[in-house]
Design a protein around this motif. Structure first.
Motif, mmCIF file in Angstrom:
data_model
loop_
_atom_site.group_PDB
_atom_site.id
_atom_site.type_symbol
_atom_site.label_atom_id
_atom_site.label_comp_id
_atom_site.label_asym_id
_atom_site.label_seq_id
_atom_site.Cartn_x
_atom_site.Cartn_y
_atom_site.Cartn_z
ATOM 1 N N PRO A 113 -16.702 5.718 40.481
ATOM 2 C CA PRO A 113 -15.969 6.267 41.621
ATOM 3 C C PRO A 113 -14.587 6.743 41.205
ATOM 4 O O PRO A 113 -13.984 6.207 40.270
ATOM 5 C CB PRO A 113 -15.895 5.082 42.587
ATOM 6 N N GLY A 114 -14.090 7.767 41.899
ATOM 7 C CA GLY A 114 -12.762 8.266 41.583
ATOM 8 C C GLY A 114 -12.489 9.611 42.223
ATOM 9 O O GLY A 114 -13.295 10.145 42.985
ATOM 10 N N THR A 115 -11.318 10.161 41.895
ATOM 11 C CA THR A 115 -10.913 11.484 42.351
ATOM 12 C C THR A 115 -11.001 12.446 41.179
ATOM 13 O O THR A 115 -10.536 12.142 40.073
ATOM 14 C CB THR A 115 -9.480 11.459 42.909
ATOM 15 N N PHE A 116 -11.588 13.622 41.412
ATOM 16 C CA PHE A 116 -11.878 14.561 40.334
ATOM 17 C C PHE A 116 -11.284 15.933 40.647
ATOM 18 O O PHE A 116 -11.390 16.430 41.771
ATOM 19 C CB PHE A 116 -13.389 14.687 40.131
ATOM 20 N N THR A 117 -10.657 16.537 39.629
ATOM 21 C CA THR A 117 -10.108 17.880 39.761
ATOM 22 C C THR A 117 -11.179 18.898 39.407
ATOM 23 O O THR A 117 -11.868 18.769 38.391
ATOM 24 C CB THR A 117 -8.894 18.066 38.836
ATOM 25 N N VAL A 118 -11.321 19.916 40.239
ATOM 26 C CA VAL A 118 -12.332 20.958 40.047
ATOM 27 C C VAL A 118 -11.618 22.233 39.626
ATOM 28 O O VAL A 118 -10.900 22.845 40.420
ATOM 29 C CB VAL A 118 -13.132 21.192 41.341
ATOM 30 N N SER A 119 -11.809 22.639 38.380
ATOM 31 C CA SER A 119 -11.060 23.772 37.838
ATOM 32 C C SER A 119 -11.573 25.124 38.326
ATOM 33 O O SER A 119 -10.815 26.083 38.415
ATOM 34 C CB SER A 119 -11.090 23.735 36.305
ATOM 35 N N ASN A 120 -12.873 25.212 38.645
ATOM 36 C CA ASN A 120 -13.427 26.510 39.045
ATOM 37 C C ASN A 120 -13.483 26.714 40.559
ATOM 38 O O ASN A 120 -14.082 27.664 41.049
ATOM 39 C CB ASN A 120 -14.832 26.697 38.454
ATOM 40 N N GLU A 121 -12.846 25.798 41.314
ATOM 41 C CA GLU A 121 -12.719 25.924 42.763
ATOM 42 C C GLU A 121 -14.070 26.007 43.480
ATOM 43 O O GLU A 121 -14.192 26.606 44.548
ATOM 44 C CB GLU A 121 -11.863 27.151 43.113
#
Length: 265
Positions: free
Chosen positions: A157-165
């Motif tokens: 579990p966690g927070t994830f950054t999405v580079s391709n939007e």
């Protein structure tokens, strides 16, 4: 004979329970029923929301002409002298979208970008720049803080950054290491906030392939996925340290049943 019938009945119940449990595990079990409809879905394009951080660059054949529209963040080079700064390695200034969906852009002033897609925002800025630039500039807009969170019965579990939007429900689960065996596939909760702060909680059924046709299949920035634990996990949390004892007893009973079946057949 009664013992044999009892053993057969017990084995039948165990096999039926196993089949029933398996039906609750695979994703998109009826995929063949929506394959044609899925081929005609429009491409997803994220929309700019309040509190988004936008990285915006303007480029022309003459860098000096477009320079006023590309604000660089200044970094100090001398701690003792706070008035000394340099931009030898400039970082493009990011723009925080206000609660009203606006940004304050150099020279152009306030621009309403909330609710626009990346391409629509680029077209808006390009149109506004036509008053100041002779040539058509190249405008690039990127969302710097496109994040989603996955919680509950997943491996990581966690927070994830999405580079391709762009990210869908399955990709989000893959980022979190997929569901554990305790996750309920037909009751995954999606928590979403819209552009005016209204929150909604939607139940997603990952056993049903019709989810692909749903407006909730693709996640928006700041969406939260919560995988609900099943009753087995809840019972395990209540049992605590005695869980291993129950597993041991169950394994022993299965072994005894198998032994009796082999002896009496």
């Amino acid at each position: 004979m009664k013992i044999k019938r009892f053993l057969y009945a017990l084995l039948g119940i165990l096999m039926f329970a196993s089949c029933t449990s398996y039906k609750q595990v695979p994703y998109f079990q009826n995929a063949e029923q929506i394959s044609n409809a899925a081929q005609h879905l429009p491409l997803y394009d994220a929309k700019i929301m309040p509190k988004d951080l936008l990285a915006i660059t303007v480029n022309t054949t003459d860098p000096q002409v477009s320079a006023p529209f590309n604000l660089a963040m200044q970094t100090p080079i001398n701690v003792a002298n706070k008035n000394t700064y340099t931009t030898t390695q400039p970082t493009i200034q990011q723009y925080l979208v206000s609660n009203t969906g606006e940004i304050d852009f150099p020279i152009l002033g306030r621009l309403k970008v909330g609710g626009l897609t990346k391409g629509e925002a680029e077209d808006l800025i390009r149109e506004k720049l036509s008053t100041y630039l002779k040539e058509t500039p190249i405008v690039n807009v990127r969302m710097s803080n496109y994040k989603i969170s996955v919680l509950g019965e997943v491996a990581r579990p966690g927070t994830f950054t999405v580079s391709n939007e762009k990210v869908n429900v399955l990709e989000a689960l893959a980022m979190a290491g997929d569901m554990t065996v305790y996750g309920i596939r037909n009751n995954v909760k999606l928590i979403r906030e819209d552009s005016i702060g209204r929150k909604e909680i939607v139940e997603l059924n990952l056993n049903d392939a019709n989810l692909i046709l749903s407006p909730y299949y693709y996640l928006r920035q700041n969406d939260i996925l919560y995988v609900t634990p099943n009753s087995t996990k809840a019972k395990n949390s209540e049992i605590g340290s005695s869980t291993s004892l129950w597993i041991s007893v169950t394994s022993t009973m299965v072994s005894v049943v198998s032994l009796l079946f082999n002896i009496l057949k």
